[in-house]
Design a protein around this motif. Structure first.
Motif, mmCIF file in Angstrom:
data_model
loop_
_atom_site.group_PDB
_atom_site.id
_atom_site.type_symbol
_atom_site.label_atom_id
_atom_site.label_comp_id
_atom_site.label_asym_id
_atom_site.label_seq_id
_atom_site.Cartn_x
_atom_site.Cartn_y
_atom_site.Cartn_z
ATOM 1 N N ILE A 181 0.830 -1.097 0.053
ATOM 2 C CA ILE A 181 -0.096 -0.124 0.110
ATOM 3 C C ILE A 181 0.912 1.325 0.265
ATOM 4 C CG2 ILE A 181 -1.675 1.469 1.558
ATOM 5 C CD1 ILE A 181 -2.876 -1.307 2.345
ATOM 6 N N ALA B 91 -8.428 4.692 -3.243
ATOM 7 C CA ALA B 91 -8.534 2.992 -3.390
ATOM 8 C C ALA B 91 -9.513 2.377 -4.170
ATOM 9 C CB ALA B 91 -8.306 2.857 -1.933
ATOM 10 N N ALA C 4 -7.258 -1.725 0.764
ATOM 11 C CA ALA C 4 -6.940 -0.426 1.555
ATOM 12 C C ALA C 4 -8.440 0.184 2.108
ATOM 13 C CB ALA C 4 -6.369 0.605 0.534
#
Length: 355
Positions: free
Chosen positions: A18, A189, A138
């Motif tokens: 991420i 995301a 996420a």
């Protein structure tokens, strides 16, 4: 307690991935600004009139050939470089006059390497699927994080920097930063996830918007020949007078048409979703697709990419996207750091039995 543990472990496992996606996405927001700083030609204005643009496209196709050229991403009045995307994975920047400013092999320039890292994790289609999973994760991490901090939200402070390096202060900073950027993180995301897993997202949008699934357009058969882009651009302009060209593609195979992708006023997508398929023999349209005539679900879906790539909203949205990517990086790495520093409870020794 279970949700908090699951959130911590999932964040620890996915933190590096991420962080890579967040940081690379932040840097890509200012890709054009970087190119303007590096190439003086990028600061010029490009004319998209058929009489000016057509000879440049003819020259690009003559240089690389229909087999070597995938498509040309066109400049505009605010950005003075065309980008030729080549079949070997490389590319070239072309000035408004048709001069080659730079030529590179695959990932031979920093911005191309960064794009490949963000979209494909430098691993092709498999990396793209993994990046999409990370985007969905996420979203879940942001939502579960909000649920976890909700009882302690009264302790929230408008602070993005921890008071100290103590674990409790790092956790407080993680909470505050997560609350501040929760909505932008979820937006970026989710839109990234939707780009990768477009099939399920489109199906869901069809249900939500009460739209019938759109039938895949048929590709017409074209004649042989080399496209005269001046004539093709003029024909496309006649079909959609208010649109301006964004992508030009030569025929991909024998019998395939050339393609012009246009953007009409009101279309959010940077490259538009209006198409004109051209016959290289006659340089006349074989088929068209009006971006404004798509289903409601398709029009909604076409807003997701510009939301993800900061294609709308001007400098303010650029800054928000940049800061959100940085926040995502910090949330992932700092959250994992505090998780790994979690003190372990010492097992208490049982008192010795009396003799």
């Amino acid at each position: 307690m279970v949700l908090r543990t699951a959130h911590a472990w999932a964040g620890a496992v996915l933190s590096l991935l991420i962080a890579v996606l967040g940081l690379s996405g932040s840097l890509l927001v200012f890709k054009k600004d970087y190119l303007r700083a590096v190439f003086p030609e990028a600061r010029a204005s490009v004319s998209l009139a058929p009489s000016d643009l057509g000879p440049v496209l003819n020259g690009i196709e003559a240089t690389y050939g229909p087999e070597g050229l995938l498509y040309v991403s066109l400049g505009d009045p605010d950005f003075g470089l065309h980008k030729a995307v080549l079949a070997d994975g490389g590319g070239a920047y072309i000035s408004r006059n048709g001069d080659t400013v730079a030529r590179w092999e695959k990932n031979g320039r920093a911005e191309d390497w960064l794009f490949d890292l963000h979209h494909y994790l430098l691993a092709g289609d498999a990396g793209k699927l993994i990046a999409g999973v990370a985007g969905g994760a996420a979203v879940i991490l942001a939502l579960t994080g909000l649920v976890i901090v909700w009882p302690s939200l009264r302790m929230f402070a408008w602070r993005i920097w921890p008071k100290s390096g103590a674990r409790r202060d790092l956790l407080a900073q993680h909470r505050d930063l997560g609350v501040l950027f929760a909505l932008p993180v979820i937006l970026l995301a989710f839109t990234g996830f939707a780009m990768v897993y477009s099939g399920p997202v489109r199906a869901a949008l069809n249900v939500i918007t009460l739209s019938a699934p759109a039938a895949a357009p048929e590709r017409p058969t074209a004649g042989a020949g080399i496209t005269d882009w001046t004539a093709a651009l003029a024909a496309a302009q006649a079909a959609f007078p208010d649109a301006y060209p964004r992508l030009a593609s030569p025929p991909r195979s024998e019998g395939a048409p050339a393609s012009l992708r246009l953007r009409q006023p009101g279309e959010w997508h940077q490259n538009g979703r209006t198409y004109v398929l051209m016959d290289p023999t006659t340089n006349l349209p074989l088929a068209t697709q009006d971006g404004h005539a798509l289903t409601r679900a398709d029009r909604v879906f076409n807003t997701l990419y510009p939301l993800h790539s900061a294609g709308i909203g001007g400098r303010l949205y650029d800054l928000l996207s940049f800061l959100t990517g940085l926040a995502l990086t910090v949330l992932g790495l700092a959250g994992t750091w505090t998780f790994l520093r979690k003190p372990r409870r010492k097992r208490q020794k049982k008192p010795a039995l009396a003799a």
